[in-house]
Design a protein around this motif. Structure first.
Motif, mmCIF file in Angstrom:
data_model
loop_
_atom_site.group_PDB
_atom_site.id
_atom_site.type_symbol
_atom_site.label_atom_id
_atom_site.label_comp_id
_atom_site.label_asym_id
_atom_site.label_seq_id
_atom_site.Cartn_x
_atom_site.Cartn_y
_atom_site.Cartn_z
ATOM 1 N N SER A 162 -52.141 3.972 41.646
ATOM 2 C CA SER A 162 -52.782 5.184 41.735
ATOM 3 C C SER A 162 -51.916 6.337 42.453
ATOM 4 O O SER A 162 -52.168 7.857 42.542
ATOM 5 C CB SER A 162 -53.995 5.153 42.717
ATOM 6 O OG SER A 162 -53.679 4.825 44.128
ATOM 7 N N ILE A 163 -50.757 5.666 43.071
ATOM 8 C CA ILE A 163 -49.729 6.643 43.617
ATOM 9 C C ILE A 163 -48.660 6.913 42.724
ATOM 10 O O ILE A 163 -48.226 8.100 42.831
ATOM 11 C CB ILE A 163 -49.230 6.172 45.132
ATOM 12 C CG1 ILE A 163 -50.206 5.647 46.108
ATOM 13 C CG2 ILE A 163 -47.864 6.925 45.534
ATOM 14 C CD1 ILE A 163 -49.511 4.689 47.184
ATOM 15 N N VAL A 164 -48.060 6.064 41.795
ATOM 16 C CA VAL A 164 -47.075 6.113 41.061
ATOM 17 C C VAL A 164 -47.272 6.236 39.745
ATOM 18 O O VAL A 164 -48.024 5.390 39.107
ATOM 19 C CB VAL A 164 -46.075 4.858 41.283
ATOM 20 C CG1 VAL A 164 -44.845 5.266 40.522
ATOM 21 C CG2 VAL A 164 -45.405 5.175 42.798
ATOM 22 N N SER A 165 -46.836 7.355 39.012
ATOM 23 C CA SER A 165 -47.204 7.243 37.393
ATOM 24 C C SER A 165 -46.250 6.637 36.608
ATOM 25 O O SER A 165 -46.591 6.270 35.399
ATOM 26 C CB SER A 165 -47.407 8.529 37.192
ATOM 27 O OG SER A 165 -46.196 9.221 37.342
ATOM 28 N N GLY A 166 -45.022 6.290 37.152
ATOM 29 C CA GLY A 166 -44.053 5.448 36.176
ATOM 30 C C GLY A 166 -44.522 4.125 36.150
ATOM 31 O O GLY A 166 -45.523 3.675 36.694
ATOM 32 N N PRO A 167 -43.826 3.291 35.516
ATOM 33 C CA PRO A 167 -43.945 1.884 35.363
ATOM 34 C C PRO A 167 -43.777 0.956 36.764
ATOM 35 O O PRO A 167 -42.933 1.200 37.563
ATOM 36 C CB PRO A 167 -42.616 1.413 34.668
ATOM 37 C CG PRO A 167 -42.028 2.576 34.053
ATOM 38 C CD PRO A 167 -42.227 3.711 35.039
ATOM 39 N N VAL A 168 -44.938 0.215 36.988
ATOM 40 C CA VAL A 168 -45.263 -0.684 38.037
ATOM 41 C C VAL A 168 -45.335 -2.004 37.540
ATOM 42 O O VAL A 168 -46.202 -2.466 36.856
ATOM 43 C CB VAL A 168 -46.471 -0.498 38.745
ATOM 44 C CG1 VAL A 168 -46.649 -1.318 39.784
ATOM 45 C CG2 VAL A 168 -46.653 1.126 39.269
ATOM 46 N N SER A 169 -44.166 -2.796 37.843
ATOM 47 C CA SER A 169 -43.919 -4.007 37.441
ATOM 48 C C SER A 169 -44.872 -5.187 38.379
ATOM 49 O O SER A 169 -44.945 -5.073 39.468
ATOM 50 C CB SER A 169 -42.772 -4.641 37.691
ATOM 51 O OG SER A 169 -41.764 -3.785 36.753
ATOM 52 N N ALA A 170 -45.745 -5.846 37.618
ATOM 53 C CA ALA A 170 -46.438 -6.949 38.162
ATOM 54 C C ALA A 170 -46.024 -8.155 37.645
ATOM 55 O O ALA A 170 -46.169 -8.519 36.350
ATOM 56 C CB ALA A 170 -48.077 -6.519 37.801
#
Ligand code: G3P
Length: 217
Positions: free
Chosen positions: A48-56
């Motif tokens: 919700s903070i970062v629009s770029g890729p978030v790796s999980a």
């Protein structure tokens, strides 16, 4: 070079994101453990903070389990990059998930051959670990350079995501080599602003300014 921040700490992500320093985020099971948060909850907050890729990162060891976990993690948000380990099963999962149009980050890469396989399996990102190679008296930056050469030789589109970055020097060296992305702890990104001559110069300016007796405001 894009900057990803390697953390699951919301405050750190928010501070750097407000400054425009965050193009994405990487997490892993150890970082989730350190955060003390539920993986789905904290990952959703990061997205919700970062629009770029978030790796999980998936935690199953077999391809079927990684695929199922990856699909589940991808439900969190559209910008999830599913992280799978660089094992034969991880490569199988990478191929299936990439073919479904999902972003896949293949992690725990320690050799050029592993990076070559990840690109063939359609990885969006390959994560070579610099610091952990350096810890063993090997050359992590040389690995980044080797992968850059190999990917450029054949036009592979997989992004080189330099990981396990331990110092500001790693950041500038990765940028010189041409890594597409570097993921680093927030402290390392902030340390890039430091220079002893900046501190020395500022100290001299502050002292001289005091001698003028002037005020700007
Ligand atoms: O996210 C993976 C990676 O960046 C880990 O870094 O410092 O635990 O080797 P490190």
């Amino acid at each position: 070079m894009k900057f990803f921040v390697d953390t699951a700490e919301i405050d750190q992500i928010r501070e750097l994101s407000d400054l425009g320093m965050v193009d994405g985020v990487t997490t892993n099971p150890s970082l989730i453990m350190k955060s003390g948060r539920d993986i789905k909850e904290v990952t959703a907050e990061i997205c919700s903070i970062v629009s770029g890729p978030v790796s999980a990162e998936t935690v199953a060891l077999d391809a079927e389990g990684m695929i199922a976990e990856g699909r589940e993690l991808a439900k969190i948000a559209d910008n999830i990059a599913i992280k799978v380990p660089l094992t034969w099963d991880g490569l199988k999962a990478c191929k299936v998930l990439s073919d479904e149009g999902r972003m896949v980050n293949v992690t725990l890469c320690f050799s050029a051959n592993q990076a070559l396989l990840a690109a063939k399996a359609g990885a969006t990102f390959i994560s070579p670990f610099i610091g952990r190679l350096d810890d063993l008296n090997m050359d992590g930056l040389e690995l980044i350079a080797d992968i850059r050469t190999i990917y450029d030789n054949y036009g592979f589109e997989t992004n080189i995501l330099a990981a396990s970055i331990r110092s500001a020097n790693h950041m500038s060296e990765c940028a010189k080599i041409g890594a597409d992305v570097a993921t680093a702890p927030a402290a390392v990104i902030k340390a890039m602003a430091n220079h002893v001559l900046t501190d020395k110069g500022l100290d001299a300016f502050t002292k001289d300014w005091a001698k003028t007796g002037q005020k700007i405001l």
